[in-house]
Design a protein around this motif. Structure first.
Motif, mmCIF file in Angstrom:
data_model
loop_
_atom_site.group_PDB
_atom_site.id
_atom_site.type_symbol
_atom_site.label_atom_id
_atom_site.label_comp_id
_atom_site.label_asym_id
_atom_site.label_seq_id
_atom_site.Cartn_x
_atom_site.Cartn_y
_atom_site.Cartn_z
ATOM 1 N N VAL A 1 67.238 -65.919 -8.039
ATOM 2 C CA VAL A 1 68.279 -66.725 -8.683
ATOM 3 C C VAL A 1 69.193 -65.850 -9.541
ATOM 4 C CG1 VAL A 1 68.720 -68.668 -10.229
ATOM 5 C CG2 VAL A 1 66.785 -68.758 -8.657
ATOM 6 N N THR A 2 68.647 -64.803 -10.129
ATOM 7 C CA THR A 2 69.483 -63.897 -10.927
ATOM 8 C C THR A 2 70.561 -63.239 -10.068
ATOM 9 O OG1 THR A 2 67.788 -62.184 -10.598
ATOM 10 C CG2 THR A 2 67.720 -63.414 -12.665
ATOM 11 N N ASN A 3 70.266 -63.023 -8.780
ATOM 12 C CA ASN A 3 71.286 -62.493 -7.867
ATOM 13 C C ASN A 3 72.436 -63.492 -7.703
ATOM 14 O OD1 ASN A 3 68.513 -61.335 -5.935
ATOM 15 N ND2 ASN A 3 69.769 -60.068 -7.302
ATOM 16 N N ASP B 1 56.245 -67.771 -11.573
ATOM 17 C CA ASP B 1 56.401 -68.315 -12.921
ATOM 18 C C ASP B 1 57.511 -69.361 -12.879
ATOM 19 O OD1 ASP B 1 56.880 -68.911 -15.575
ATOM 20 O OD2 ASP B 1 56.783 -66.836 -16.266
ATOM 21 N N SER B 2 57.124 -70.624 -12.787
ATOM 22 C CA SER B 2 58.122 -71.673 -12.634
ATOM 23 C C SER B 2 58.997 -71.824 -13.877
ATOM 24 C CB SER B 2 57.442 -73.005 -12.303
ATOM 25 O OG SER B 2 56.546 -73.386 -13.329
ATOM 26 N N SER B 3 58.442 -71.529 -15.049
ATOM 27 C CA SER B 3 59.250 -71.628 -16.277
ATOM 28 C C SER B 3 60.384 -70.614 -16.253
ATOM 29 C CB SER B 3 58.371 -71.401 -17.506
ATOM 30 O OG SER B 3 57.396 -72.421 -17.623
ATOM 31 N N ASP B 4 60.087 -69.398 -15.829
ATOM 32 C CA ASP B 4 61.128 -68.377 -15.713
ATOM 33 C C ASP B 4 62.161 -68.785 -14.663
ATOM 34 O OD1 ASP B 4 61.973 -65.416 -16.256
ATOM 35 O OD2 ASP B 4 61.859 -65.559 -14.070
ATOM 36 N N TYR B 5 61.698 -69.416 -13.593
ATOM 37 C CA TYR B 5 62.598 -69.912 -12.550
ATOM 38 C C TYR B 5 63.555 -70.959 -13.126
ATOM 39 C CZ TYR B 5 63.968 -72.102 -8.076
ATOM 40 O OH TYR B 5 64.666 -72.609 -7.009
ATOM 41 N N GLY B 6 63.022 -71.849 -13.963
ATOM 42 C CA GLY B 6 63.854 -72.868 -14.590
ATOM 43 C C GLY B 6 64.922 -72.267 -15.479
ATOM 44 N N VAL B 7 64.562 -71.217 -16.236
ATOM 45 C CA VAL B 7 65.538 -70.539 -17.098
ATOM 46 C C VAL B 7 66.655 -69.929 -16.254
ATOM 47 C CG1 VAL B 7 65.886 -68.619 -18.697
ATOM 48 C CG2 VAL B 7 63.874 -70.099 -18.940
ATOM 49 N N SER B 8 66.282 -69.329 -15.125
ATOM 50 C CA SER B 8 67.275 -68.719 -14.234
ATOM 51 C C SER B 8 68.220 -69.772 -13.650
ATOM 52 C CB SER B 8 66.574 -67.960 -13.102
ATOM 53 O OG SER B 8 65.782 -66.906 -13.604
ATOM 54 N N LEU B 9 67.676 -70.942 -13.310
ATOM 55 C CA LEU B 9 68.525 -72.024 -12.800
ATOM 56 C C LEU B 9 69.516 -72.485 -13.864
ATOM 57 C CD1 LEU B 9 65.900 -74.182 -10.859
ATOM 58 C CD2 LEU B 9 67.660 -72.707 -9.870
ATOM 59 N N GLY B 10 69.066 -72.491 -15.123
ATOM 60 C CA GLY B 10 69.969 -72.839 -16.211
ATOM 61 C C GLY B 10 71.137 -71.883 -16.308
ATOM 62 N N SER B 11 70.879 -70.600 -16.056
ATOM 63 C CA SER B 11 71.955 -69.606 -16.076
ATOM 64 C C SER B 11 72.954 -69.848 -14.948
ATOM 65 C CB SER B 11 71.364 -68.199 -15.966
ATOM 66 O OG SER B 11 70.532 -67.906 -17.070
ATOM 67 N N VAL B 12 72.435 -70.265 -13.779
ATOM 68 C CA VAL B 12 73.322 -70.587 -12.661
ATOM 69 C C VAL B 12 74.240 -71.747 -13.033
ATOM 70 C CG1 VAL B 12 73.403 -71.541 -10.316
ATOM 71 C CG2 VAL B 12 71.801 -69.709 -10.853
ATOM 72 N N LYS B 13 73.666 -72.770 -13.652
ATOM 73 C CA LYS B 13 74.470 -73.922 -14.047
ATOM 74 C C LYS B 13 75.546 -73.523 -15.059
ATOM 75 C CE LYS B 13 74.249 -78.453 -16.200
ATOM 76 N NZ LYS B 13 73.417 -79.448 -16.895
ATOM 77 N N GLN B 14 75.164 -72.728 -16.041
ATOM 78 C CA GLN B 14 76.143 -72.274 -17.038
ATOM 79 C C GLN B 14 77.277 -71.504 -16.369
ATOM 80 O OE1 GLN B 14 76.221 -72.840 -20.256
ATOM 81 N NE2 GLN B 14 74.186 -73.525 -20.854
ATOM 82 N N SER B 15 76.929 -70.655 -15.420
ATOM 83 C CA SER B 15 77.953 -69.865 -14.725
ATOM 84 C C SER B 15 78.888 -70.759 -13.923
ATOM 85 C CB SER B 15 77.285 -68.837 -13.804
ATOM 86 O OG SER B 15 76.507 -67.914 -14.545
ATOM 87 N N LEU B 16 78.324 -71.778 -13.263
ATOM 88 C CA LEU B 16 79.160 -72.694 -12.482
ATOM 89 C C LEU B 16 80.118 -73.461 -13.375
ATOM 90 C CD1 LEU B 16 76.564 -74.180 -9.952
ATOM 91 C CD2 LEU B 16 78.459 -72.652 -9.414
#
Length: 368
Positions: free
Chosen positions: A198-200, A232-247
Motif C-alpha cells: 500500500v505504501t507503493n 500486521d493488519s493494524s499497520d495495513y489499516g494505517v497505510s490505507l489511511g495514508s492512501v485516503k489522505q493522498s486521494l
C-alpha cells in the motif's frame, strides 16, 4: 424548468381526479364545477409563476436530483449480484480423471442475478465495440500486485483482438514490472504500476499530485504481499489511511466537506473514476507454501478486510473509491476456479472488469 413541467403534470392529475373524488361524495353538480374551475385556475397560475420563484424551483430540482442519486447509489450496490455456472464434469475428460483437474477443464459462465432490482438497473456485458466506445480517449491506470495485473489482462482481452493480445502478452507477464501501452485505434493509454504494498500506492499518488496530471480511471489494490511479509493488519489499516489522505488531497471535493475528518456521506461524482481492487478469497488448503498457509489464514484475512472497511476508503463507507469485490466474485466461483488458492480463472477478473465498466456507465449517465 424540468421541475415546473413535473409540477404541471401533477397539477393536471389533481384537476382530473379530485373532482371525480368529490363527485363520489355526492356534491351538487354546480358546486363540483365551481370547485374544479377554481382549482384549475389556482394551479395554472402556480405553474406559470413557479419559474419566477427560485426557492421553489430549486426545491423541485433538488428532489429530482435526490431521486437520481439514490437510483445511482442503489445500482452500484447491486453490481456484484453475480451468479456462476461452473459445470461439475470436466470438459473432454472422464470422471475418473477429476482428482487431477485443471481450471481450464471446467466450463465457467456468469451472469447478473435475475432479481427485480438488478433487472431494473439494466447491467450488461459489454462487447468489444461498446467497451471501446466507453473507454475512448481515456487514460487508465491500474496499480497493485499480481491481482491487478490479471485485471489488466482481462481488460486488454476485451478491447484487443486475439492477434493484438498475443503480441503484448510477453511484456505484460514480466513479473514485478510496470507495463505501459497505447491503443491507438481508440486513443486509450493504459498503465500498469507494480505496487505490491500500500505504501507503493501512496508514493504513486504523491507523484500524480506533483505532476498535476490525473488519469480518467484509477484502479488500485494491494494487501496480499503485506499479509504474507508483514502480517500486521493494524499497520495495513494505517497505510490505507495514508492512501485516503493522498486521494483527498487532489480530488475536487464539494464545499460541504471542509476537512478530511468531516467526510461522512457519499462523495459526489467526480473525475477520476476510482476503484479499489479487493483481495480474492484465499483457499488456505490450496496455497502452495507452508508460510502462506500459516500467514494467510481465514482469521488474518478477515482482519485485513475489516481494516479496509474501517479506513473509510470505500464509497460504501463514505470514501471515494468503488469496491471491485474480487472476494465475492472468487468465492461464488469456488475452488474449481483456482489452481493455487489465490490466483483465479480469467472469468473472475473478466467479471470484475464488467462490474467496473457498468459502474462507469452509471457514473457517466449521472454526469449527463
Amino acid at each position: 424548468m424540468v421541475g415546473a413541467v413535473q409540477f404541471g403534470v401533477l397539477a393536471a392529475c389533481v384537476v382530473l381526479f379530485v373532482p371525480m373524488i368529490l363527485a363520489g361524495w355526492h356534491l351538487s353538480r354546480n358546486k363540483m364545477l365551481f370547485f374544479s374551475g377554481a382549482l384549475f385556475i389556482t394551479l395554472a397560475v402556480g405553474v406559470h409563476l413557479t419559474p419566477y420563484f427560485p426557492s421553489i424551483t430549486n426545491l423541485l430540482s433538488s428532489l429530482s436530483s435526490t431521486v437520481v442519486l439514490d437510483n445511482r447509489s442503489s445500482c452500484l450496490s447491486f453490481l456484484h449480484e453475480i451468479i456462476w455456472d461452473v459445470k461439475v464434469e470436466p470438459i473432454n475428460k472422464g470422471l475418473d480423471e477429476m482428482p487431477n483437474f485443471n481450471t481450464s477443464d471446467y466450463e465457467k459462465s456468469w451472469s447478473w442475478a435475475k432479481s427485480i432490482p438488478v433487472n431494473a438497473c439494466g447491467f450488461q456485458k459489454l462487447g468489444r465495440s461498446d467497451a471501446c466506445d466507453l473507454l475512448n480517449g481515456s487514460w487508465i491506470v491500474v496499480a497493485g500486485d499480481s491481482q491487478a495485473r490479471l485485471v489488466v489482462v482481462s481488460l486488454l482481452n476485451l478491447v484487443l483482438d486475439p492477434v493484438e493480445m498475443e503480441s503484448v502478452s510477453g511484456d505484460l507477464f514480466k513479473r514485478h514490472s510496470d507495463y505501459n501501452t497505447v491503443i491507438d485505434e481508440i486513443g486509450v493509454k493504459l498503465d500498469f504500476i507494480w505496487a505490491p504494498y500500500v505504501t507503493n500506492l501512496t508514493d504513486f499518488l504523491v507523484e500524480l499530485k506533483h505532476n498535476r496530471h490525473y488519469p480518467d480511471v484509477l484502479v488500485m489494490g494491494s494487501g496480499l504481499w503485506h499479509m504474507l511479509h508483514v502480517t500486521d493488519s493494524s499497520d495495513y489499516g494505517v497505510s490505507l489511511g495514508s492512501v485516503k489522505q493522498s486521494l483527498l488531497s487532489f480530488i475536487p471535493v464539494s464545499s460541504e466537506y471542509d476537512t478530511v475528518e468531516s467526510v461522512s456521506g457519499s462523495f459526489p461524482v467526480r473525475s477520476p473514476h476510482m476503484f479499489w481492487l479487493g483481495m480474492p478469497m484465499l483457499i488456505n488448503s490450496m496455497l502452495n507454501t507452508e508460510e502462506k498457509r500459516e500467514k494467510m489464514n481465514f482469521v488474518i484475512q478477515d482482519s485485513y478486510d475489516q481494516k479496509l472497511h474501517e479506513s473509510k476508503l470505500l464509497r460504501q463507507s463514505g470514501g471515494p473509491m468503488v469496491l471491485l469485490d474480487v472476494k465475492s466474485l472468487s468465492r461464488n466461483c469456488g475452488s474449481r476456479c483456482t489452481m493455487d488458492g489465490m490466483h483465479y480463472d480469467p472469468a473472475v477478473y473478466e467479471a470484475a472488469i464488467h462490474v467496473m465498466l457498468n459502474a462507469l456507465l452509471i457514473e457517466s449517465q449521472q454526469r449527463l
